[in-house]
Design a protein around this motif. Structure first.
Motif, mmCIF file in Angstrom:
data_model
loop_
_atom_site.group_PDB
_atom_site.id
_atom_site.type_symbol
_atom_site.label_atom_id
_atom_site.label_comp_id
_atom_site.label_asym_id
_atom_site.label_seq_id
_atom_site.Cartn_x
_atom_site.Cartn_y
_atom_site.Cartn_z
ATOM 1 N N ILE A 154 2.646 2.363 9.269
ATOM 2 C CA ILE A 154 2.972 3.695 8.829
ATOM 3 C C ILE A 154 4.735 2.876 8.035
ATOM 4 C CG2 ILE A 154 4.778 2.776 11.267
ATOM 5 C CD1 ILE A 154 5.105 5.569 11.301
ATOM 6 N N ALA A 155 4.708 3.789 7.048
ATOM 7 C CA ALA A 155 6.217 3.375 6.285
ATOM 8 C C ALA A 155 7.370 4.358 6.626
ATOM 9 C CB ALA A 155 5.264 2.554 4.845
ATOM 10 N N LEU A 178 -3.414 9.492 3.557
ATOM 11 C CA LEU A 178 -2.459 9.260 3.632
ATOM 12 C C LEU A 178 -1.514 10.864 4.866
ATOM 13 C CD1 LEU A 178 0.096 7.184 3.636
ATOM 14 C CD2 LEU A 178 0.455 8.012 0.963
ATOM 15 N N LYS A 179 -0.739 10.833 5.306
ATOM 16 C CA LYS A 179 0.280 11.988 5.296
ATOM 17 C C LYS A 179 1.262 11.140 5.429
ATOM 18 C CE LYS A 179 -2.738 14.266 8.784
ATOM 19 N NZ LYS A 179 -3.638 14.891 9.380
ATOM 20 N N HIS A 212 11.489 1.738 -5.809
ATOM 21 C CA HIS A 212 11.398 3.229 -6.947
ATOM 22 C C HIS A 212 10.824 4.306 -6.109
ATOM 23 C CE1 HIS A 212 13.162 0.637 -10.758
ATOM 24 N NE2 HIS A 212 12.160 0.137 -9.907
ATOM 25 N N GLY A 213 10.067 3.951 -5.019
ATOM 26 C CA GLY A 213 9.748 5.600 -4.108
ATOM 27 C C GLY A 213 7.866 5.636 -4.281
ATOM 28 N N ASN A 214 7.681 3.986 -5.351
ATOM 29 C CA ASN A 214 6.335 3.822 -5.339
ATOM 30 C C ASN A 214 5.942 3.943 -3.966
ATOM 31 O OD1 ASN A 214 6.009 4.477 -8.171
ATOM 32 N ND2 ASN A 214 7.146 2.439 -8.263
ATOM 33 N N SER A 215 4.663 4.718 -4.046
ATOM 34 C CA SER A 215 3.697 3.831 -2.349
ATOM 35 C C SER A 215 2.181 3.039 -2.533
ATOM 36 C CB SER A 215 3.675 5.703 -1.168
ATOM 37 O OG SER A 215 2.830 6.196 -1.703
ATOM 38 N N PHE A 216 2.380 2.330 -1.641
ATOM 39 C CA PHE A 216 1.146 1.694 -1.305
ATOM 40 C C PHE A 216 0.150 1.604 -0.534
ATOM 41 C CE2 PHE A 216 3.790 -0.171 -3.934
ATOM 42 C CZ PHE A 216 3.206 -0.966 -5.064
ATOM 43 N N VAL A 217 -1.117 1.615 -0.620
ATOM 44 C CA VAL A 217 -1.658 2.185 0.480
ATOM 45 C C VAL A 217 -3.093 0.876 0.670
ATOM 46 C CG1 VAL A 217 -3.480 4.041 1.753
ATOM 47 C CG2 VAL A 217 -1.145 3.919 0.674
ATOM 48 N N ALA A 218 -3.282 -0.239 0.898
ATOM 49 C CA ALA A 218 -4.469 -0.912 1.063
ATOM 50 C C ALA A 218 -5.666 -0.054 2.495
ATOM 51 C CB ALA A 218 -3.953 -2.163 2.064
ATOM 52 N N ASP A 219 -6.879 0.013 1.439
ATOM 53 C CA ASP A 219 -8.339 0.679 1.882
ATOM 54 C C ASP A 219 -9.071 -0.774 2.743
ATOM 55 O OD1 ASP A 219 -11.574 2.138 2.658
ATOM 56 O OD2 ASP A 219 -10.354 4.058 1.361
ATOM 57 N N VAL A 226 -4.263 0.907 -3.695
ATOM 58 C CA VAL A 226 -3.961 1.562 -4.350
ATOM 59 C C VAL A 226 -2.387 2.248 -4.630
ATOM 60 C CG1 VAL A 226 -4.418 4.163 -4.626
ATOM 61 C CG2 VAL A 226 -5.929 3.302 -3.884
ATOM 62 N N MET A 227 -1.468 2.746 -6.039
ATOM 63 C CA MET A 227 -0.303 2.544 -6.044
ATOM 64 C C MET A 227 0.017 4.145 -6.461
ATOM 65 S SD MET A 227 2.716 0.333 -7.891
ATOM 66 C CE MET A 227 2.338 1.559 -9.588
ATOM 67 N N PHE A 228 0.736 4.573 -5.857
ATOM 68 C CA PHE A 228 0.735 6.320 -5.924
ATOM 69 C C PHE A 228 2.407 6.229 -6.233
ATOM 70 C CE2 PHE A 228 -2.019 6.207 -2.452
ATOM 71 C CZ PHE A 228 -3.235 7.786 -3.051
ATOM 72 N N ASN A 229 2.355 7.145 -7.698
ATOM 73 C CA ASN A 229 4.081 6.916 -7.887
ATOM 74 C C ASN A 229 5.341 8.348 -6.970
ATOM 75 O OD1 ASN A 229 3.071 9.912 -8.544
ATOM 76 N ND2 ASN A 229 4.071 9.795 -10.481
ATOM 77 N N PRO A 230 6.068 8.290 -6.717
ATOM 78 C CA PRO A 230 7.101 9.912 -6.260
ATOM 79 C C PRO A 230 6.642 10.087 -5.360
ATOM 80 C CG PRO A 230 8.749 7.684 -7.064
ATOM 81 C CD PRO A 230 7.004 7.653 -8.105
ATOM 82 N N ASP A 231 5.929 11.217 -6.656
ATOM 83 C CA ASP A 231 5.376 12.970 -6.082
ATOM 84 C C ASP A 231 4.340 12.729 -6.227
ATOM 85 O OD1 ASP A 231 4.247 12.555 -8.682
ATOM 86 O OD2 ASP A 231 5.714 13.694 -9.720
#
Length: 275
Positions: A154-155, A178-179, A212-219, A226-231
């Motif tokens: 969780i973050a 990711l929720k 910067h609001g980018n989120s990262f998720v490990a699988d 994987v990186m997602f931009n803020p939106d």
């Protein structure tokens, strides 16, 4: 990759199954070394500074580490409680609530100065929002977000939205996403299992957010980050090689991505473009 910490073993600076990583108030890295039942502290340049025991592990590879805005180090280990340590490794308190149905602490994040969020696999999965009086080491209130499937790490982002990864629920196809839960504690968005025509989550684990609001998720099955931009409109794999069971993630104050590479018994730090 810029550098890596650890390697298999029980000597200071070595790991067995590192499952969580976070930054401390001083800018150091704190690593939950699950196999050795220790929290190990490293300076920003990778120098081992100290280690301290957090006690017996309830479940192998089960739990996380987080740091509060006041510098307290919080450790979960699968039990009904959160262990609270000073920055020097002195255990201050075991935070728990006997009246709640909070049975299996897993991922943990500090939401703000007096609140933390903990994932729990009870009844399929939930998140507990816990208000704490740190002076008295007492739980003031608890709210529960139900309806999750095997929530893992969780973050929290700057908007105080909660980002929760859901793994596979005991072999079933639930979860795998990711929720994002808004600051009113209502589900805002679900990302996955399928993200685009090229990628689908199998068993997402660690999650973190940068400045910067980018989120990262490990699988941890596909051994990637994987990186997602803020939106969440853009997605890119930022780490695709040399991982085996990536677990906890954190972004350092120097802007490096720290990955707890669990079955390589290392923490690896990566430089990436943040703009």
């Amino acid at each position: 990759m810029v550098t890596e910490l650890g390697g298999y073993g029980s000597e200071p600076g070595q790991f067995i199954w590192p499952s969580g990583v976070t930054t401390t108030l001083d800018g150091n890295l704190a690593v939950k070394d699950s196999g050795n039942q220790q929290i190990q502290i490293f300076s920003p340049d990778g120098r081992h500074k100290q280690g301290f025991s957090y006690g017996m592990e309830s479940e192998r590879d089960f739990g996380d580490v987080a740091c509060t805005q006041d510098g307290l180090i919080l450790v979960t280990d699968g039990s009904k409680g959160i262990k609270v340590f000073s920055k020097d490794g002195l255990m201050i308190h075991l935070l728990k609530c006997l009246k709640s149905d909070w049975n299996h602490s897993y991922g943990i994040a500090a939401v703000k100065s007096s609140s933390i969020a903990v994932t729990d696999w009870t009844d399929g999965g939930k998140v507990h929002m816990i208000g704490v009086d740190w002076r008295m080491n007492a739980i003031l209130k608890m709210n529960v977000i139900n309806g999750l499937n095997r929530p893992e790490h969780i973050a929290v982002n700057k908007k105080e939205e909660i980002l929760v990864t859901e793994g596979q629920l005991f072999g079933h196809q639930q979860g795998r996403c990711l929720k994002i839960i808004d600051n009113e504690r209502i589900l805002k968005k679900t990302i996955g299992p399928r993200i685009d025509n090229k990628f689908s989550f199998i068993n997402p684990s660690g999650v973190c957010v940068d400045s910067h609001g980018n989120s990262f998720v490990a699988d941890e099955v596909q051994n990637c980050v994987v990186m997602f931009n803020p939106d969440s409109s853009l997605t890119v794999k930022v780490v695709t090689q040399d991982l085996e069971g990536p677990a906890g993630l954190a972004v350092t104050k120097d802007g490096l991505l720290a990955v707890a590479d669990c079955y390589h018994h290392r923490v690896k730090l990566y430089k990436y473009k943040q703009s």
